[in-house]
Motif scaffolding. Structure first.
Motif, PDB file in Angstrom:
ATOM      1  N   UNK A 111       0.830  -1.203   0.000  1.00  0.00           N
ATOM      2  CA  UNK A 111       0.000   0.000   0.000  1.00  0.00           C
ATOM      3  C   UNK A 111       0.865   1.254   0.000  1.00  0.00           C
ATOM      4  N   UNK A 112       0.309   2.338  -0.528  1.00  0.00           N
ATOM      5  CA  UNK A 112       0.937   3.649  -0.417  1.00  0.00           C
ATOM      6  C   UNK A 112       0.603   4.223   0.951  1.00  0.00           C
ATOM      7  N   UNK A 113       1.588   4.770   1.626  1.00  0.00           N
ATOM      8  CA  UNK A 113       1.391   5.293   2.981  1.00  0.00           C
ATOM      9  C   UNK A 113       1.554   6.805   2.983  1.00  0.00           C
ATOM     10  N   UNK A 114       0.594   7.498   3.615  1.00  0.00           N
ATOM     11  CA  UNK A 114       0.692   8.930   3.871  1.00  0.00           C
ATOM     12  C   UNK A 114       0.699   9.095   5.382  1.00  0.00           C
ATOM     13  N   UNK A 115       1.844   9.448   5.948  1.00  0.00           N
ATOM     14  CA  UNK A 115       1.957   9.590   7.396  1.00  0.00           C
ATOM     15  C   UNK A 115       2.018  11.064   7.755  1.00  0.00           C
ATOM     16  N   UNK A 116       0.861  11.604   8.135  1.00  0.00           N
ATOM     17  CA  UNK A 116       0.726  13.010   8.500  1.00  0.00           C
ATOM     18  C   UNK A 116      -0.338  13.142   9.581  1.00  0.00           C
ATOM     19  N   UNK A 117      -0.242  14.214  10.354  1.00  0.00           N
ATOM     20  CA  UNK A 117      -1.232  14.490  11.388  1.00  0.00           C
ATOM     21  C   UNK A 117      -0.806  13.948  12.730  1.00  0.00           C
ATOM     22  N   UNK A 118      -1.151  14.671  13.790  1.00  0.00           N
ATOM     23  CA  UNK A 118      -0.660  14.304  15.115  1.00  0.00           C
ATOM     24  C   UNK A 118      -1.416  13.131  15.718  1.00  0.00           C
ATOM     25  N   UNK A 119      -2.636  12.846  15.232  1.00  0.00           N
ATOM     26  CA  UNK A 119      -3.410  11.741  15.785  1.00  0.00           C
ATOM     27  C   UNK A 119      -4.329  11.167  14.713  1.00  0.00           C
ATOM     28  N   UNK A 120      -5.125  10.173  15.108  1.00  0.00           N
ATOM     29  CA  UNK A 120      -6.006   9.516  14.143  1.00  0.00           C
ATOM     30  C   UNK A 120      -6.985  10.494  13.514  1.00  0.00           C
ATOM     31  N   UNK A 121      -7.556  11.399  14.304  1.00  0.00           N
ATOM     32  CA  UNK A 121      -8.545  12.336  13.768  1.00  0.00           C
ATOM     33  C   UNK A 121      -7.970  13.192  12.649  1.00  0.00           C
ATOM     34  N   UNK A 122      -6.710  13.608  12.809  1.00  0.00           N
ATOM     35  CA  UNK A 122      -6.065  14.410  11.771  1.00  0.00           C
ATOM     36  C   UNK A 122      -5.827  13.583  10.510  1.00  0.00           C
ATOM     37  N   UNK A 123      -5.403  12.333  10.681  1.00  0.00           N
ATOM     38  CA  UNK A 123      -5.214  11.452   9.527  1.00  0.00           C
ATOM     39  C   UNK A 123      -6.540  11.182   8.817  1.00  0.00           C
ATOM     40  N   UNK A 124      -7.613  11.041   9.595  1.00  0.00           N
ATOM     41  CA  UNK A 124      -8.933  10.803   9.008  1.00  0.00           C
ATOM     42  C   UNK A 124      -9.378  11.992   8.161  1.00  0.00           C
ATOM     43  N   UNK A 125      -9.131  13.201   8.639  1.00  0.00           N
ATOM     44  CA  UNK A 125      -9.514  14.387   7.868  1.00  0.00           C
ATOM     45  C   UNK A 125      -8.771  14.426   6.532  1.00  0.00           C
TER      46      UNK A 125
END
Length: 310
Positions: A111-125
């Motif tokens: 899979x392609x991974x995008x690792x950004x945001x301080x927590x799950x909620x930020x990654x979900x947005x």
């Protein structure tokens, strides 16, 4: 509404793609009856999440844009695995706190991974913006009907393997697992949630009478660190989750050590949290109470796990 009939159909749908994970009985000091462990950490991709991922993708219309999801780690690994097995591209959004072991597991499935945001909620947005822009098929980690129906198949399987349980202890993050389990048992078995004191989302929400957001941190935050439980599971929990026990990080570490010493199983912190409630006394069964525990995840760095014994 998540029904037993829908969960049964999900079980039939995903059966060719998931493992029927084993159960074992262990003795716990201070607990009169043997405790039955459901070893869901032996599931494909290292956690129960593969059940919901396959149930979702087997019903989804996935086009050239592929599949996208946000995850603290385990759900992302499960979606990446399911997408690979079904021939789909996958893009997984993970927060900065995601365990390196879980990110590596996701990558191992292509899979392609995008690792950004301080927590799950930020990654979900970020994931939701990507889905809106591209039309990729989304797979929610815990607040979607196919996800809960898929996770509920664990309870259906466990009921067949251990039909005489009185109580089942289940770790809670966003609540997809306990929501599916409680929808299957519908109070025929006492379902008890277990959360770290630093990720007490369901406990706080039930106390408030509505979903509330909490700040999350601690040892198991990468898997149990959703800031708000799902709407679908919360309605189920209000009627069919008996109580929520809270455990500390030290309780969880002790449970990881005990599971290794008793069963030679390597568990991640979130995977050992439910067992920690028994060992710590956060949940104390009655003398004749038959208790089951879902050991739900295995994805942890071996060097970190080894550090528990140094």
């Amino acid at each position: 509404m998540i029904t037993r009939e829908a969960i049964a159909r999900a079980a039939q749908r995903i059966a060719p793609h998931v493992r029927r994970t084993p159960v074992i009985d262990v003795t716990v000091e201070g607990v009169a009856q043997p405790v039955t462990l459901k070893l869901e950490l032996l599931q494909h991709a290292g956690s129960f999440k593969s059940r919901g991922a396959f149930n979702t993708l087997l019903q989804a219309e996935v086009g050239d844009r592929g599949v996208a999801t946000a995850s603290g780690g385990n759900h992302g690994a499960a979606v990446a695995y399911a997408a690979r097995e079904l021939g789909h591209r996958a893009r997984i959004f993970v927060p900065e706190i995601a365990s390196p072991a879980k990110v590596a597991r996701i990558a191992s499935y292509g899979a392609e991974i995008v690792q950004q945001g301080k927590n799950y909620s930020a990654a979900l947005a970020l994931c939701e913006a990507h889905i809106a822009e591209t039309g990729a098929a989304g797979v929610h980690a815990y607040d979607a009907v196919p996800t809960l129906e898929g996770q509920g198949t664990l309870a259906r399987e466990f009921e067949d393997q251990a039909p005489n349980l009185d109580t089942l202890l289940v770790a809670v993050g966003g609540g997809g697992l306990i929501g599916g389990i409680a929808a299957w048992y519908r109070s025929a078995v006492k379902v008890v949630g277990v959360e770290p004191v630093t990720c007490n989302t369901l406990h706080a929400s039930l106390a408030a009478g509505s979903r509330v957001a909490v700040e999350t941190s601690g040892l198991a935050a990468d898997s149990l660190g959703a800031t708000t439980v799902g709407q679908l599971m919360f309605e189920i929990a209000r009627h069919h989750v008996a109580t929520v026990a809270l455990v500390t990080d030290d309780d969880i570490r002790n449970a990881q050590r005990r599971l290794w010493q008793e069963t030679q199983l390597v568990t991640e912190p979130g995977g050992a949290a439910a067992f920690a409630a028994l060992l710590s006394g956060a949940y104390c069964p009655e003398k004749d109470e038959r208790v089951g525990v879902v050991v739900c995840g295995a994805n942890t760095p071996l060097e970190t796990f080894a550090g528990l014994f140094s």
